[in-house]
Scaffold this motif. Structure first.
Motif, PDB file in Angstrom:
ATOM      1  N   ARG A   1       0.887  -1.207   0.133  1.00 16.02           N
ATOM      2  CA  ARG A   1       0.015   0.038  -0.366  1.00 16.02           C
ATOM      3  C   ARG A   1       0.668   1.169  -0.330  1.00 16.02           C
ATOM      4  N   ARG A   2       2.370   0.801   0.684  1.00 16.51           N
ATOM      5  CA  ARG A   2       2.937   2.244   0.886  1.00 16.51           C
ATOM      6  C   ARG A   2       3.723   2.658  -0.070  1.00 16.51           C
ATOM      7  N   ALA A   3       3.366   2.138  -1.407  1.00 16.58           N
ATOM      8  CA  ALA A   3       4.157   1.918  -2.693  1.00 16.58           C
ATOM      9  C   ALA A   3       2.784   2.259  -3.604  1.00 16.58           C
ATOM     10  N   ARG A   4       2.162   2.817  -3.148  1.00 13.89           N
ATOM     11  CA  ARG A   4       0.848   2.748  -4.422  1.00 13.89           C
ATOM     12  C   ARG A   4       0.603   4.354  -5.270  1.00 13.89           C
ATOM     13  N   CYS A   5       0.941   5.276  -3.761  1.00 14.46           N
ATOM     14  CA  CYS A   5       1.028   6.918  -4.205  1.00 14.46           C
ATOM     15  C   CYS A   5       2.051   6.598  -5.572  1.00 14.46           C
ATOM     16  N   ALA A   6       3.538   6.808  -4.961  1.00 15.29           N
ATOM     17  CA  ALA A   6       4.362   6.260  -5.501  1.00 15.29           C
ATOM     18  C   ALA A   6       4.463   6.105  -7.110  1.00 15.29           C
ATOM     19  N   TYR A   7       4.148   4.646  -6.938  1.00 15.15           N
ATOM     20  CA  TYR A   7       3.951   4.125  -8.372  1.00 15.15           C
ATOM     21  C   TYR A   7       2.959   5.124  -9.163  1.00 15.15           C
ATOM     22  N   GLY A   8       1.700   5.676  -8.823  1.00 17.30           N
ATOM     23  CA  GLY A   8       1.183   6.440  -9.431  1.00 17.30           C
ATOM     24  C   GLY A   8       1.300   7.828 -10.334  1.00 17.30           C
ATOM     25  N   GLU A   9       1.843   8.326  -9.263  1.00 14.18           N
ATOM     26  CA  GLU A   9       2.752  10.031  -8.956  1.00 14.18           C
ATOM     27  C   GLU A   9       3.778   9.450 -10.912  1.00 14.18           C
ATOM     28  N   ARG A  10       4.500   8.083 -10.275  1.00 16.75           N
ATOM     29  CA  ARG A  10       5.877   7.728 -11.345  1.00 16.75           C
ATOM     30  C   ARG A  10       5.034   7.958 -12.597  1.00 16.75           C
TER      31      ARG A  10
ATOM     32  N   ALA B   1       3.670   9.897 -17.767  1.00 13.67           N
ATOM     33  CA  ALA B   1       2.676   9.747 -19.238  1.00 13.67           C
ATOM     34  C   ALA B   1       2.439  11.264 -19.821  1.00 13.67           C
ATOM     35  N   LYS B   2       3.254  12.112 -19.318  1.00 13.73           N
ATOM     36  CA  LYS B   2       3.009  13.602 -19.214  1.00 13.73           C
ATOM     37  C   LYS B   2       4.657  14.003 -19.791  1.00 13.73           C
ATOM     38  N   GLN B   3       5.558  13.659 -19.379  1.00 14.99           N
ATOM     39  CA  GLN B   3       6.843  12.981 -20.485  1.00 14.99           C
ATOM     40  C   GLN B   3       6.599  12.754 -21.870  1.00 14.99           C
ATOM     41  N   TYR B   4       5.691  11.452 -22.304  1.00 14.91           N
ATOM     42  CA  TYR B   4       5.332  11.481 -23.781  1.00 14.91           C
ATOM     43  C   TYR B   4       3.807  11.589 -24.217  1.00 14.91           C
ATOM     44  N   ALA B   5       3.385  12.971 -23.363  1.00 13.82           N
ATOM     45  CA  ALA B   5       1.742  13.627 -23.559  1.00 13.82           C
ATOM     46  C   ALA B   5       1.092  12.156 -24.048  1.00 13.82           C
ATOM     47  N   LEU B   6       1.361  11.397 -23.197  1.00 14.93           N
ATOM     48  CA  LEU B   6       0.175  10.995 -23.485  1.00 14.93           C
ATOM     49  C   LEU B   6      -1.181  10.386 -22.475  1.00 14.93           C
ATOM     50  N   PRO B   7      -2.137  11.023 -22.974  1.00 15.92           N
ATOM     51  CA  PRO B   7      -3.458  11.087 -22.119  1.00 15.92           C
ATOM     52  C   PRO B   7      -3.707   9.912 -21.016  1.00 15.92           C
ATOM     53  N   LEU B   8      -4.437   9.750 -19.868  1.00 12.90           N
ATOM     54  CA  LEU B   8      -4.630   8.881 -18.649  1.00 12.90           C
ATOM     55  C   LEU B   8      -6.428   8.713 -18.434  1.00 12.90           C
ATOM     56  N   PRO B   9      -6.704   7.471 -18.623  1.00 14.67           N
ATOM     57  CA  PRO B   9      -8.038   7.318 -18.407  1.00 14.67           C
ATOM     58  C   PRO B   9      -8.012   7.939 -17.283  1.00 14.67           C
ATOM     59  N   GLU B  10      -9.535   8.227 -17.661  1.00 15.08           N
ATOM     60  CA  GLU B  10     -10.104   9.421 -15.737  1.00 15.08           C
ATOM     61  C   GLU B  10      -9.692   8.211 -14.851  1.00 15.08           C
ATOM     62  N   PRO B  11     -10.710   7.622 -14.782  1.00 18.80           N
ATOM     63  CA  PRO B  11     -10.360   6.125 -14.348  1.00 18.80           C
ATOM     64  C   PRO B  11      -9.595   5.701 -13.288  1.00 18.80           C
ATOM     65  N   ASP B  12      -8.327   5.346 -14.331  1.00 16.04           N
ATOM     66  CA  ASP B  12      -6.746   5.439 -13.566  1.00 16.04           C
ATOM     67  C   ASP B  12      -6.342   6.399 -12.870  1.00 16.04           C
ATOM     68  N   LEU B  13      -6.419   7.863 -13.503  1.00 12.73           N
ATOM     69  CA  LEU B  13      -6.081   9.149 -12.598  1.00 12.73           C
ATOM     70  C   LEU B  13      -7.085   8.819 -11.653  1.00 12.73           C
ATOM     71  N   ARG B  14      -8.633   9.362 -11.168  1.00 11.16           N
ATOM     72  CA  ARG B  14      -8.783   8.710 -10.121  1.00 11.16           C
ATOM     73  C   ARG B  14      -8.295   7.484  -9.135  1.00 11.16           C
ATOM     74  N   ALA B  15      -8.156   6.617  -9.833  1.00 16.05           N
ATOM     75  CA  ALA B  15      -7.184   5.415  -8.561  1.00 16.05           C
ATOM     76  C   ALA B  15      -5.904   6.013  -7.914  1.00 16.05           C
ATOM     77  N   ILE B  16      -5.360   7.340  -8.526  1.00 15.82           N
ATOM     78  CA  ILE B  16      -3.885   7.736  -8.395  1.00 15.82           C
ATOM     79  C   ILE B  16      -4.225   8.872  -7.579  1.00 15.82           C
ATOM     80  N   LYS B  17      -5.036   9.182  -8.156  1.00 17.47           N
ATOM     81  CA  LYS B  17      -5.327  10.307  -6.761  1.00 17.47           C
ATOM     82  C   LYS B  17      -5.751   9.760  -5.341  1.00 17.47           C
ATOM     83  N   ARG B  18      -6.619   8.930  -5.271  1.00 16.51           N
ATOM     84  CA  ARG B  18      -7.024   7.698  -4.138  1.00 16.51           C
ATOM     85  C   ARG B  18      -5.844   7.803  -3.661  1.00 16.51           C
ATOM     86  N   ALA B  19      -5.033   7.024  -3.989  1.00 13.80           N
ATOM     87  CA  ALA B  19      -4.035   6.259  -3.693  1.00 13.80           C
ATOM     88  C   ALA B  19      -3.024   7.178  -2.843  1.00 13.80           C
ATOM     89  N   CYS B  20      -2.574   8.897  -3.239  1.00 17.13           N
ATOM     90  CA  CYS B  20      -2.294   9.971  -2.931  1.00 17.13           C
ATOM     91  C   CYS B  20      -3.165  10.272  -1.875  1.00 17.13           C
TER      92      CYS B  20
END
Length: 202
Positions: A157-166, A171-190
């Motif tokens: 669990r303690r790795a989830r925010c770091a994983y999502g942030e990375r 995604a920003k580095q390669y101009a790739l959009p993230l699906p909204e459900p996945d970005l929400r999951a990352i925000k929840r983890a952080c």
């Protein structure tokens, strides 16, 4: 002088604010991931790129994450041995004979999110980019497969925010959009976590 230093510090904080949760996760989004036909792993190049020493990207990532560089040794490649490094996804011990290198944004997911429009050089760069790579156990890598955060998160669990942030950074580095459900999951983890530069320590 003391008053001047306090004033200068206050002004610096005002001018350069700390990143907020909102600014950390500003990345283009799409409603959901859609499968784009035509994906083939070979479209991202022949595999791991080799450097001038004869070591490939996989070996370099394992050396980086296990803090042990087999490429500098005359007996390269090394014989399998037990490492004291931990799997960032599970927290369990990593053994050299049971390591896989995971793409934080899976290659097939990248294809669906926009890599199908890249040229061959950009795909090969993505495939071998250390920012998007981490050494993990075979079991964790295979469990994750090509899933994004709404379907899979590290068991640790303690790795989830770091994983999502990375993932967001890649995604920003390669101009790739993230699906909204996945970005929400990352925000929840952080949620409730500072998380600043946490991706560096995954």
């Amino acid at each position: 002088m003391r008053t001047y230093l306090i004033l200068l510090t206050t002004l610096t904080i005002a001018i350069v604010p700390f990143p907020t949760a909102r600014s950390r996760f500003v990345v283009p989004t799409i409603p959901q991931r859609a499968t784009v036909l035509g994906y083939d792993r070979t479209l991202f190049g022949p595999g791991w790129a080799t450097d001038g020493t004869g070591c490939d990207t996989r070996e370099r990532i394992i050396a980086r994450d296990l803090d042990d560089d087999p490429c500098s040794r005359p007996e390269h490649p090394p014989t399998p041995r037990t490492s004291h490094a931990l799997d960032p996804y599970t927290g369990g011990a990593l053994a050299r004979n049971d390591i896989e290198v995971d793409h934080i944004i899976p290659v097939s997911a990248a294809w669906d999110l926009g890599a199908h429009r890249w040229d061959a050089a950009q795909r090969a760069k993505f495939y071998n980019d250390p920012l998007n790579l981490v050494a993990v156990s075979s079991a964790a890598n295979q469990e994750k497969s090509d899933k994004l955060p709404s379907e899979w998160m590290p068991a640790r669990r303690r790795a989830r925010c770091a994983y999502g942030e990375r993932m967001v950074v890649v995604a920003k580095q390669y101009a790739l959009p993230l699906p909204e459900p996945d970005l929400r999951a990352i925000k929840r983890a952080c949620s409730g976590l500072l998380g600043l530069s946490a991706y560096r320590h995954l």
